[in-house]
Design an enzyme around this catalytic site. Structure first.
Site, mmCIF file in Angstrom:
data_model
loop_
_atom_site.group_PDB
_atom_site.id
_atom_site.type_symbol
_atom_site.label_atom_id
_atom_site.label_comp_id
_atom_site.label_asym_id
_atom_site.label_seq_id
_atom_site.Cartn_x
_atom_site.Cartn_y
_atom_site.Cartn_z
ATOM 1 C CD GLN A 197 -2.640 1.242 2.587
ATOM 2 O OE1 GLN A 197 -2.067 1.600 3.607
ATOM 3 N NE2 GLN A 197 -3.930 0.898 2.569
ATOM 4 C CE1 TYR B 76 -2.877 8.956 8.176
ATOM 5 C CE2 TYR B 76 -3.753 6.949 7.186
ATOM 6 C CZ TYR B 76 -3.230 7.624 8.279
ATOM 7 O OH TYR B 76 -3.065 6.967 9.469
ATOM 8 N NE ARG C 49 -7.924 0.157 3.408
ATOM 9 C CZ ARG C 49 -7.651 -0.522 4.527
ATOM 10 N NH1 ARG C 49 -7.010 0.064 5.524
ATOM 11 N NH2 ARG C 49 -8.001 -1.784 4.635
ATOM 12 N N GLY D 59 -7.573 -7.976 9.524
ATOM 13 C CA GLY D 59 -6.501 -7.212 10.130
ATOM 14 C C GLY D 59 -6.086 -7.756 11.476
ATOM 15 N NE ARG D 60 -7.623 -3.487 14.926
ATOM 16 C CZ ARG D 60 -8.193 -2.332 15.279
ATOM 17 N NH1 ARG D 60 -7.861 -1.761 16.424
ATOM 18 N NH2 ARG D 60 -9.081 -1.754 14.503
#
Length: 388
Positions: free
Chosen positions: A100, A187, A235, A330-331
């Site tokens: 990414q 971002y 994304r 993910g986690r």
């Protein structure tokens, strides 16, 4: 019958062996942008655990765009050999390697999350101790405590477009199979998309078309440097807490599809310190899946679902219903790097133990054949465990 989760998918010239994807997750463990043995071990475990596509975390195209001093970098060719170590290991385990690309814009220059995630008003730059300038679409700070960024000039914008293209070139030379442009979570690209963070009055601000311009121009430049047979992801924050709506994401996804994006990775939030998902109650499983479903249907593009997807049957149901094409974990993969193997067992996939390295699969299959699992429900003192 092979479950949907373990059905291969073709994306341009790439064939993923399953639909399980390690979501890009920042680990803040680099030194001057360079990865270390830690990153190799960290990412390699997911490939060995059966994940089909292993994404490296947000890797910065510009040292000014680092969220913290410990972000990974791809702003110069010196990073390529280290990145090649990661892709070689992932490929050796039969998985695809993704990266990414990102730039934090006005959200750059912070302490590490476990050190408070506080803005750093003075800090040497990540590359070589240079002055660390904060830039963004407009001179609007992310929060009252954050530094006010310098509004980017047209020359700055052109330099950023070129930087993303060169980063894509380096990612290809490093051996990555998939590239994702990070346009979410508040971002830089999300800042340009935002009607509040972006107060420009030129061709990059104002109307939705103008606010999308930088994302589309960067996508075109990345696609120009990224091989035609390699898939490109983008994304998005499908919705945010400050004026970006799902209808805007559908329009953006259509435009991205026309410019060579193959998969939209559907996340949400991040434009302000108050996240769109920060509520008094715990979020429901798969709370972002409806975004992936809507974008997939209305923009006519493949999507990746992410966010509190924890269970095998949950992931399988998302795919079976046609709500998304890929499942990003993910986690939960941090908790269990062999989540894909566990899911294959639970869903009754064929040749389960052939999905991990033989040095794992051989012994695990012998354990299963010996009926060892029945012992897992009994404590060492002989007392039967509850199966509830």
């Amino acid at each position: 019958m092979t479950p949907h989760l373990f059905t291969p998918i073709e994306l341009r010239g790439l064939r993923l062996k399953n639909r399980v994807v390690l979501a890009p997750m920042l680990t803040y463990s680099a030194h001057n942008g360079h990865l270390s043995d830690w990153h190799v071990a960290h990412l390699g475990q997911f490939a060995m655990g059966g994940v089909g596509l292993v994404f490296m975390e947000s890797t910065k195209v510009d040292p000014r765009g680092c969220t913290t001093p410990r972000d990974l970098g791809i702003w110069k060719d010196a990073f390529i050999p280290g990145l090649q170590r990661v892709t070689a290991l992932i490929h050796a385990q039969g998985a695809a390697a993704g990266i990414q690309l990102g730039h934090s814009g006005r959200k750059a220059r912070n302490t590490l999350p476990w050190e408070g995630r506080a803005p750093m008003h003075e800090c040497p730059g990540v590359d070589h101790g240079e002055p660390w300038e904060i830039i963004g679409p407009s001179a609007v700070a992310h929060s009252p405590k954050a530094s006010v960024p310098r509004a980017m000039t047209l020359q700055d914008i052109q330099s950023q477009i070129e930087a993303w293209g060169q980063a894509a070139r380096r990612a290809h030379e490093a051996g990555f199979d998939v590239l994702e442009i990070h346009g979410a979570h508040g971002y830089l690209l999300h800042q340009f998309l935002s009607p509040t963070a972006n107060q420009r009055t030129d061709a990059y601000g104002g109307s939705l078309d103008n606010r999308m311009r930088l994302s589309l121009e960067i996508t075109e430049e990345v696609r120009r440097h990224w091989p035609e047979d390699k898939p490109l992801f983008f994304r998005i924050s499908s919705v945010d807490e400050d004026g970006w709506f799902l209808e805007d994401s559908v329009a953006l996804a259509r435009a991205l599809r026309e410019r060579g994006v193959d998969v939209i990775d559907c996340s949400s939030g991040g434009m302000t310190p108050q996240s769109v998902v920060a509520h008094a109650h715990v979020q429901d499983f798969g709370y972002q899946v409806p975004y992936a479903e809507r974008v997939r249907r209305d923009a006519g593009v493949a999507t990746m679902a992410v966010g509190l997807i924890l269970h095998a049957d949950q992931a399988e149901d998302i795919l079976a219903r046609g709500q998304a094409d890929l499942i990003a974990i993910g986690r939960e993969l941090l908790h269990n790097p062999h989540w894909a193997l566990d899911a294959a067992i639970k869903l009754g996939a064929p040749d389960v133990y052939a999905r991990v390295p033989p040095s794992y699969g051989y012994w695990l299959e012998k354990r299963a054949q010996a009926g060892f699992e029945k012992h897992l429900s009994t404590r060492s003192d002989g007392i039967q465990r509850s199966k509830a």
